[in-house]
Design an enzyme around this catalytic site. Structure first.
Site, PDB file in Angstrom:
ATOM      1  N   SER A   1       1.366  -9.374  -7.750  1.00 15.39           N
ATOM      2  CA  SER A   1       0.642  -8.787  -6.631  1.00 15.39           C
ATOM      3  C   SER A   1      -0.445  -9.754  -6.167  1.00 15.39           C
ATOM      4  CB  SER A   1      -0.017  -7.468  -7.052  1.00 15.39           C
ATOM      5  OG  SER A   1       0.931  -6.546  -7.528  1.00 15.39           O
TER       6      SER A   1
ATOM      7  N   ALA B   1      -1.136  -2.650  -3.111  1.00 15.46           N
ATOM      8  CA  ALA B   1      -1.251  -1.356  -2.445  1.00 15.46           C
ATOM      9  C   ALA B   1      -2.538  -0.653  -2.859  1.00 15.46           C
ATOM     10  CB  ALA B   1      -0.036  -0.488  -2.775  1.00 15.46           C
TER      11      ALA B   1
ATOM     12  N   HIS C   1       7.708  -0.114  -2.475  1.00 16.92           N
ATOM     13  CA  HIS C   1       9.154  -0.325  -2.579  1.00 16.92           C
ATOM     14  C   HIS C   1       9.931   0.592  -1.619  1.00 16.92           C
ATOM     15  CE1 HIS C   1       8.065  -3.025  -5.680  1.00 16.92           C
ATOM     16  NE2 HIS C   1       7.947  -2.152  -6.661  1.00 16.92           N
TER      17      HIS C   1
END
Length: 282
Positions: free
Chosen positions: A61, A114, A155
């Site tokens: 990430s 996120a 996803h």
């Protein structure tokens, strides 16, 4: 460093990552004498392996890069960037930002991009948000069961949430694009700094070749990626891959680099992260 040894290459069991590495995994592109061992783990596990310095090259990430910037460089291929779309927050009924400020939100990992994007949108650090951390594929279930008021979705759930009867509260990628004019940086590939610049550049080009091969041989690469799609049909797999395998995946370019720098710098200015070193690209 000699290219006699096998390099560990981490990526997630997701259709977009599988698509990117199809050319290399299938032997369709040259490895230029380097050998690669594919390590397939979920993104939270890959973040943790990068923190431990376990992998030579890995997908992580962008959020997690803050913690490993002192030991890894960002490769200019393989990025997952949401251009006006991205992770979403869903709920059983529509919830405003004000309601979400005091709601329990199920999230797929504290180090996911996120999660950092959500903090920026709410303008609240993680410690002040009521979050329930669950595996990404369990978020729908815990929201449905009432264990959380809302869920942060990454996803394939980004394109299937309405089929499960959930309501969209916010698309964080759209919010970021409206705010900055830039794509939302989510996933990147990084390589250890123990490799010299020439080696880092050569390995980056090998992986770039793999992405380009997939794009130039779409039907076979999609068919390969489908096995990692958790039951999506071919059209849905192609739709999801097209969202996150794009021009920035082939080459970040100046715009992609600016997006990553702005995302991390803004989070650091807010006190949400602390960079362990400067941002480096290769």
């Amino acid at each position: 460093m000699s290219n006699d040894r096998t390099l560990t290459l981490g990526h997630s069991p997701d259709s977009d990552d599988a698509f990117m590495f199809y050319g290399l995994a299938s032997g369709k592109v040259s490895n230029r004498g380097w050998r690669f061992k594919h390590v397939i783990k979920d993104i939270q596990s890959l973040n943790e392996l990068a923190l431990a310095g376990t992998l030579d090259i890995t997908a992580i990430s962008v959020h997690a890069y803050a913690l490993v910037a002192d030991s890894y460089s960002i490769m200019t291929m393989g990025a997952s960037m949401g251009d006006g779309y991205g992770p979403i927050i869903i709920a059983r009924s529509p919830l405003t930002r004000e309601r979400l400020m005091d709601s329990r939100i199920a999230i797929p990992g504290l180090l996911t991009s996120a999660c950092l994007a959500m903090q920026l949108w709410l303008d609240k650090p993680a410690r002040d948000i009521d979050m329930l951390v669950v595996p990404f594929d369990k978020v729908f279930q815990v929201v449905s069961d009432g264990e959380a008021d809302a869920g942060l979705i990454i996803h394939e759930g980004q394109i299937t949430y309405n089929e499960h009867g959930f309501h969209l509260c916010i698309d964080l990628g759209k919010w970021w694009k409206d705010l900055t004019g830039l794509p939302l940086p989510l996933g990147i590939n990084v390589i250890k700094n123990l490799f010299n610049h020439t080696e880092q550049s050569e390995i980056t080009e090998i992986l770039r070749d793999s992405v380009i091969y997939g794009l130039n041989h779409l039907p076979e690469a999609i068919e390969y990626a489908k096995q990692y799609s958790r039951g999506l049909n071919t059209n849905k797999v192609e739709q999801f891959v097209s969202l996150y395998v794009n021009k920035w995946t082939v080459d970040l370019g100046e715009e992609g680099k600016r997006a990553i720098e702005l995302f991390l710098n803004r989070a650091q200015e807010k006190g949400f992260i602390q960079m362990s070193g400067p941002i480096k690209f290769v």
